[in-house]
Design an enzyme around this catalytic site. Sequence first.
Site, PDB file in Angstrom:
ATOM      1  N   LYS A  91      -3.657  15.206 -12.138  1.00 29.61           N
ATOM      2  CA  LYS A  91      -3.567  16.504 -11.765  1.00 29.61           C
ATOM      3  C   LYS A  91      -4.643  17.193 -11.361  1.00 29.61           C
ATOM      4  O   LYS A  91      -5.797  16.793 -12.266  1.00 29.61           O
ATOM      5  CB  LYS A  91      -2.776  17.237 -12.684  1.00 29.61           C
ATOM      6  CG  LYS A  91      -2.484  18.664 -12.116  1.00 29.61           C
ATOM      7  CD  LYS A  91      -1.665  19.632 -13.112  1.00 29.61           C
ATOM      8  CE  LYS A  91      -1.327  20.928 -12.703  1.00 29.61           C
ATOM      9  NZ  LYS A  91      -0.419  21.603 -13.670  1.00 29.61           N
ATOM     10  N   SER A 166       3.650  23.839 -11.797  1.00 34.36           N
ATOM     11  CA  SER A 166       2.605  23.773 -10.947  1.00 34.36           C
ATOM     12  C   SER A 166       2.023  22.451 -10.644  1.00 34.36           C
ATOM     13  O   SER A 166       1.453  22.032  -9.775  1.00 34.36           O
ATOM     14  CB  SER A 166       1.501  24.249 -11.604  1.00 34.36           C
ATOM     15  OG  SER A 166       1.087  23.873 -12.665  1.00 34.36           O
ATOM     16  N   SER A 190       5.160  23.691 -16.499  1.00 33.28           N
ATOM     17  CA  SER A 190       4.741  23.030 -15.083  1.00 33.28           C
ATOM     18  C   SER A 190       4.554  21.462 -15.298  1.00 33.28           C
ATOM     19  O   SER A 190       4.461  20.702 -14.197  1.00 33.28           O
ATOM     20  CB  SER A 190       3.146  23.414 -15.043  1.00 33.28           C
ATOM     21  OG  SER A 190       3.274  24.667 -14.429  1.00 33.28           O
TER      22      SER A 190
END
Length: 499
Positions: A91, A166, A190
């Site tokens: 990420k 997210s 997330s």
Amino acid sequence: MSKESGMGKPTGQALHELTLHEMHDGITRRAFSAAEVMRAIYDRIAAVEPKVRAYVTLTRERAEAAAARADRERQAGATLPPLAGLPIAIKDNLCTKGVATTCASKILTGFVPPYNATVVDRLERLGMAMVGKTNMDEFAMGSSTENSSVTVTKNPWDTTRIPGGSSGGSAAAVAAGCAAAALGSDTGGSIRQPAALCGLVGLKPTYGRVSRYGLIAFASSLDQIGPLTKDVTDSALLLQAIAGLDRRDSTSASVDVPDYRAALRQPVAGLRLGVPKEYFVEGMDPEVEQAVREAIRVYEKMGLTVKEISLPHTRYAVATYYLVATAEASSNLARYDGVKYGYRTARASTLAELYARSRAEGFGPEVKRRIMLGTYALSAGYYNAYYQKAQQVRTLLRRDFDAAFADVDVIVTPTTPTPAFRIGEKADDPLQMYLSDIFTISVNLAGIPALSMPCGLTRAGLPVGLQLLGKPFDESTLLRTAYAYEQETEWHKKRAVVK
Ligand code: GLN
């Protein structure tokens, strides 16, 4: 199930569809090489990434070098660690030495970290091949990845829908076969929410279990890093690699890290499952409820005891989270001033103007909303009414879990109230967006571990997630409970057909 039905298909032979442990086994048996796996992954990226848009940056050279190194070492007779040469996505809020790290925010334009996050370091030391950095909601604020300043990531199961957020890029990359596994971060859901919406296993470890050093902070008392994988075995493998004390993160805990893969095979009969009545709310999608109830029946058949429990303060969780998280975010994001790194406005004649314009031009609308909410909650006169009150309610939420875990070993809930929604559907309605985290945020406020795993597909072919909540530092029980379910069902073998 046929390809044409859009309902996924069982694991086939294609290299990009394999799990980490299947890739490792194949390489060890010399059925294929790490370099061949890497080629398959980048071929897959060339084929589907234009439709999915999971990545912000691809790091092909770094990945190919790691794969080649693994092959060379194997040729030379070495026994490879389980992640050696394998394609993993990271990420874009995790610092990667020499590779741009943007948090999908304009304000970090041009920021190239001079160091690796501890988790990235640990994985690379085990030979991990980083495929690239994945898209996300700006600064991890969101539930759909639509708040990215870079691009909108699509759900591989249905590209008109969001992948969740997210960590939507991480989830989409794995679900599309563009990485074997990924790391994400989870402040209020997330990792688990995108895992649920993309048909993956997502694990948020206990607060303190995994070092946050090099994770760009959103809300420091809630943030944790964890794996998004195709099955539970891979989740155990990745957690094993990243867990444990790190002197560079003062909140990382000095708690022994057990052998997670060995824990998978421990028996589960007799475990007590709690089903909180507050998590089966009005407005929940009936297909989600049906899939979750069916999963609970599977557990009953396996000899687990199921009992209804109550977590009475659940209804305050969303409000509490959006005070605590925004307060911490407003403080953490004060450092972006256009001076030391990242984006700087071109139009400033004074220092004050430089700060104000750099921030006004560099942050997106959701991030600004959070900074304003958090600043308000912390301001003199409102601090007691909002921030302090939220901290007190947080204690009550934690006590709800302490009381529940006196009677049960694992709590089981849906991960999300609905399957993946359409791109744009909630983009103009922040409150609706915030409510999509209703089942995931209490876990972060309490600091406990939780895992989401696939437990069904809707009639439209969209994945449904089952959430398991555990006692602090008891990820082992979560993983073995999840693994036992996997042995009885086929959901983890379904793969998205990207159209
Ligand atoms: N969706 C939640 C939020 O917008 C949680 C995000 C996260 O876990 N990073 O804050």
